[in-house]
Enzyme design. Structure first.
Site: not given
Ligand code: THU
Length: 143
Positions: A47, A49, A58, A60, A91, A94
């Site tokens: 991930n 940000e 994310c 994935e 999520c 994704c």
């Molecule tokens: N996140 C992911 O990378 N994958 C997921 O399936 C759930 C959430 C990340 C997004 C964000 O950077 C952090 O987790 C908190 O939501």
């Protein structure tokens, strides 16, 4: 939502767990690593940000982008490991992103504990909107 766990699942999960430390998550401090299996190759993602929160990606989706950039689209399985105690589930965004490539993809999930969950994308996102729906458009805009 459980499938039996195979050795290949655990191998892919190890790739996701290994890359998680590279996550860029200064806002949530929730690190996620992903690894996707395509034609015998493994692509990893984390991930990433952003100060504009909506611009985060994310792990994935980052893994899919890495694979597609390398010319791979046939995905059999994806593993995801997050900082939650229980296995981290992909999520909703994704799930839709992954369904584009294979709605029946295997999904292997891990977290901070030793617990591992394995399921399929179809179980996580039943009735996904996929390309077939667009193909049913007859091009007539009059209705
Ligand atoms: N996140 C992911 O990378 N994958 C997921 O399936 C759930 C959430 C990340 C997004 C964000 O950077 C952090 O987790 C908190 O939501």
């Amino acid at each position: 939502m459980s499938e039996p766990i195979t050795q290949a699942d655990l191998t892919l999960l190890a790739f996701a767990r290994e890359i998680k430390r590279k996550a860029y998550a200064p806002y949530s401090d929730f690190r996620v690593g992903a690894a996707i299996y395509a034609d015998g190759e493994i692509f990893q993602g984390v991930n990433v940000e952003n100060a504009a929160y909506g611009s985060c990606i994310c792990a994935e989706r980052a893994a899919v982008v890495a694979a597609v950039t390398a010319g791979y689209h046939d995905f059999d399985a994806i593993a995801v490991v997050g900082d939650s105690e229980a296995p981290t589930v992909p999520c909703g965004a994704c799930r839709q992103f992954l369904a584009e490539f294979n709605p029946e993809m295997r999904v292997i999930m891990g977290g901070r504990s030793d617990a591992v969950e394995v399921t399929t994308l179809d179980a996580l996102l039943p009735e996904a909107f996929v390309r077939g729906y667009l193909d049913q458009d007859d091009g007539d805009d009059s209705e």
